[in-house]
Design an enzyme around this catalytic site. Structure first.
Site, PDB file in Angstrom:
ATOM      1  N   SER A   1       0.861  -1.188   0.000  1.00  0.00           N
ATOM      2  CA  SER A   1       0.000   0.000   0.000  1.00  0.00           C
ATOM      3  C   SER A   1       0.892   1.230   0.000  1.00  0.00           C
ATOM      4  CB  SER A   1      -0.850  -0.003   1.281  1.00  0.00           C
ATOM      5  OG  SER A   1      -1.506   1.245   1.453  1.00  0.00           O
TER       6      SER A   1
ATOM      7  N   TYR B   1      -2.406  -1.176  10.497  1.00  0.00           N
ATOM      8  CA  TYR B   1      -2.323  -1.299   9.029  1.00  0.00           C
ATOM      9  C   TYR B   1      -0.990  -0.739   8.527  1.00  0.00           C
ATOM     10  CZ  TYR B   1      -4.013  -1.062   4.158  1.00  0.00           C
ATOM     11  OH  TYR B   1      -4.183  -1.220   2.794  1.00  0.00           O
TER      12      TYR B   1
HETATM   13  P1  NAD Z   1     -11.419  -6.225  -0.031  1.00  0.00           P
HETATM   14  O1  NAD Z   1     -12.026  -6.098   1.312  1.00  0.00           O
HETATM   15  O2  NAD Z   1     -12.225  -5.907  -1.245  1.00  0.00           O
HETATM   16  O3  NAD Z   1     -10.825  -7.707  -0.218  1.00  0.00           O
HETATM   17  C1  NAD Z   1     -10.077  -8.338   0.798  1.00  0.00           C
HETATM   18  C2  NAD Z   1     -10.011  -9.810   0.516  1.00  0.00           C
HETATM   19  O4  NAD Z   1      -9.304 -10.438   1.599  1.00  0.00           O
HETATM   20  C3  NAD Z   1     -11.395 -10.491   0.468  1.00  0.00           C
HETATM   21  O5  NAD Z   1     -11.386 -11.511  -0.499  1.00  0.00           O
HETATM   22  C4  NAD Z   1     -11.524 -11.090   1.863  1.00  0.00           C
HETATM   23  O6  NAD Z   1     -12.411 -12.193   1.938  1.00  0.00           O
HETATM   24  C5  NAD Z   1     -10.084 -11.508   2.096  1.00  0.00           C
HETATM   25  N1  NAD Z   1      -9.791 -11.744   3.508  1.00  0.00           N
HETATM   26  C6  NAD Z   1      -9.988 -10.930   4.566  1.00  0.00           C
HETATM   27  N2  NAD Z   1      -9.621 -11.543   5.705  1.00  0.00           N
HETATM   28  C7  NAD Z   1      -9.167 -12.769   5.338  1.00  0.00           C
HETATM   29  C8  NAD Z   1      -8.655 -13.879   6.055  1.00  0.00           C
HETATM   30  N3  NAD Z   1      -8.517 -13.868   7.398  1.00  0.00           N
HETATM   31  N4  NAD Z   1      -8.294 -14.992   5.359  1.00  0.00           N
HETATM   32  C9  NAD Z   1      -8.447 -15.046   4.008  1.00  0.00           C
HETATM   33  N5  NAD Z   1      -8.917 -14.019   3.280  1.00  0.00           N
HETATM   34  C10 NAD Z   1      -9.277 -12.903   3.940  1.00  0.00           C
HETATM   35  O7  NAD Z   1     -10.094  -5.338   0.022  1.00  0.00           O
HETATM   36  P2  NAD Z   1      -9.141  -4.721  -1.106  1.00  0.00           P
HETATM   37  O8  NAD Z   1      -9.284  -3.256  -1.029  1.00  0.00           O
HETATM   38  O9  NAD Z   1      -9.313  -5.402  -2.406  1.00  0.00           O
HETATM   39  O10 NAD Z   1      -7.725  -5.061  -0.474  1.00  0.00           O
HETATM   40  C11 NAD Z   1      -6.868  -6.045  -0.990  1.00  0.00           C
HETATM   41  C12 NAD Z   1      -5.439  -5.694  -0.584  1.00  0.00           C
HETATM   42  O11 NAD Z   1      -5.093  -4.450  -1.161  1.00  0.00           O
HETATM   43  C13 NAD Z   1      -5.236  -5.561   0.921  1.00  0.00           C
HETATM   44  O12 NAD Z   1      -4.009  -6.108   1.300  1.00  0.00           O
HETATM   45  C14 NAD Z   1      -5.228  -4.051   1.106  1.00  0.00           C
HETATM   46  O13 NAD Z   1      -4.514  -3.667   2.245  1.00  0.00           O
HETATM   47  C15 NAD Z   1      -4.545  -3.620  -0.164  1.00  0.00           C
HETATM   48  N6  NAD Z   1      -4.771  -2.219  -0.518  1.00  0.00           N
HETATM   49  C16 NAD Z   1      -6.029  -1.757  -0.722  1.00  0.00           C
HETATM   50  C17 NAD Z   1      -6.196  -0.420  -1.035  1.00  0.00           C
HETATM   51  C18 NAD Z   1      -7.555   0.162  -1.272  1.00  0.00           C
HETATM   52  O14 NAD Z   1      -7.648   1.396  -1.330  1.00  0.00           O
HETATM   53  N7  NAD Z   1      -8.596  -0.623  -1.435  1.00  0.00           N
HETATM   54  C19 NAD Z   1      -5.089   0.417  -1.147  1.00  0.00           C
HETATM   55  C20 NAD Z   1      -3.830  -0.096  -0.928  1.00  0.00           C
HETATM   56  C21 NAD Z   1      -3.672  -1.422  -0.624  1.00  0.00           C
END
Ligand code: NAD
Length: 257
Positions: A139, A152
């Site tokens: 991130s 985080y």
């Molecule tokens: P999201 O909530 O849409 O998806 C998260 C996924 O992780 C889902 O499939 C969920 O079921 C799974 N998950 C959660 N807890 C879990 C567990 N204990 N075991 C197995 N699976 C689990 O989130 P996203 O925004 O797509 O985030 C995905 C990644 O991207 C994360 O690591 C997040 O930190 C990173 N990220 C997101 C953003 C953003 O703005 N959305 C920005 C930077 C980084």
């Protein structure tokens, strides 16, 4: 045919990455939480995208033995893990003095320790083939901080250190390890933190979007999940074989400030 594992791929960024690899013809193991029928619908849709097979594994990323079973399943079904995408992640927004201890532990487990476990289990199989790609979805918060996100930001800074360390260890084995650092991507993870951020800062939910999230993103636009998936595909390609132990930011210029 390449074998790909994407953690946390039933939603958001992980789903976009898994879809891109499935479309490219790879065998893909998806993982994450959700209703059984919805997950099966996702799996079946991805399975129909390309030449490879798509399997679902329900490993909970807080449980090391389930994580090793996820990797073992990919090894048994697809003869290894060629490309490992550590993507599963959660968020919790709260002042440090009120930050729940169990949320700290959960975020460190899912956003950081799970990648240690997937990597330690997958690397021997990559070494066996003399080829591998590890892509950690970090991130912008792996590079800079924001208030109220102690766990985080700590976990994401940690994954940057893990990325660099493992990259050095496996560099002579045809394996690369890199991170992607997205800014704000409008996924369920971000939508869920809007009310909590509004409460923590005492502002409206609309102001959270404009004054907090996109305030730091000079483009004033959310990043698309497809943009993050395209970077994962590039890092997994042979064209990226000398990119190792580093990150690619996709944050509209946030961390240039
Ligand atoms: P999201 O909530 O849409 O998806 C998260 C996924 O992780 C889902 O499939 C969920 O079921 C799974 N998950 C959660 N807890 C879990 C567990 N204990 N075991 C197995 N699976 C689990 O989130 P996203 O925004 O797509 O985030 C995905 C990644 O991207 C994360 O690591 C997040 O930190 C990173 N990220 C997101 C953003 C953003 O703005 N959305 C920005 C930077 C980084």
């Amino acid at each position: 045919m390449k074998s790909v594992v994407v953690t946390g791929s039933t939603s958001g960024i992980g789903l976009a990455i898994a879809s891109a690899f499935a479309e490219s013809g790879a065998n893909v193991v998806i993982n994450g939480f959700g209703a059984a029928d919805e997950i099966e619908a996702i799996r079946a849709k991805l399975d129909g995208l390309g030449a490879g097979r798509v399997l679902y594994h329900p490993a909970d990323m807080t449980k090391p033995h389930e994580i090793s079973d996820l990797i073992q399943t990919a090894v048994e079904e697809f003869d290894g893990v060629d490309i490992l995408v550590n993507n599963a992640g959660i968020q919790h927004v709260e002042k440090i003095e009120d930050f729940p201890v169990e949320k700290w532990d959960q975020i460190i487990a899912i956003n950081l320790s799970s990648s240690f476990h997937t990597i330690r289990c997958a690397v021997p199989h990559m070494k066996r083939k003399g080829w591998g790609r590890i892509v950690n979805v970090a991130s912008a918060h792996g590079l800079v901080a924001s208030p109220f996100k102690a766990a985080y930001v700590a976990a994401k800074h940690g994954i940057m250190g893990l990325t660099k360390t493992v990259a050095l260890e496996v560099a002579e084995n045809g394996i690369t390890v890199n991170a992607i650092c997205p800014g704000y991507v409008l996924t369920p993870l971000v939508e869920k933190q809007i009310p909590a951020t509004a409460k923590a800062r005492g502002i409206s939910e609309a102001e959270v979007k404009t004054d907090v999230m996109l305030k730091f993103q000079p483009t004033k636009e959310f990043v698309g999940t497809d943009e993050v998936a395209a970077i994962a595909m590039f890092l997994a390609s042979d064209a990226a074989k000398s990119i190792n132990g580093t990150h690619i930011s996709v944050d509209g210029g946030w961390t240039a400030q």
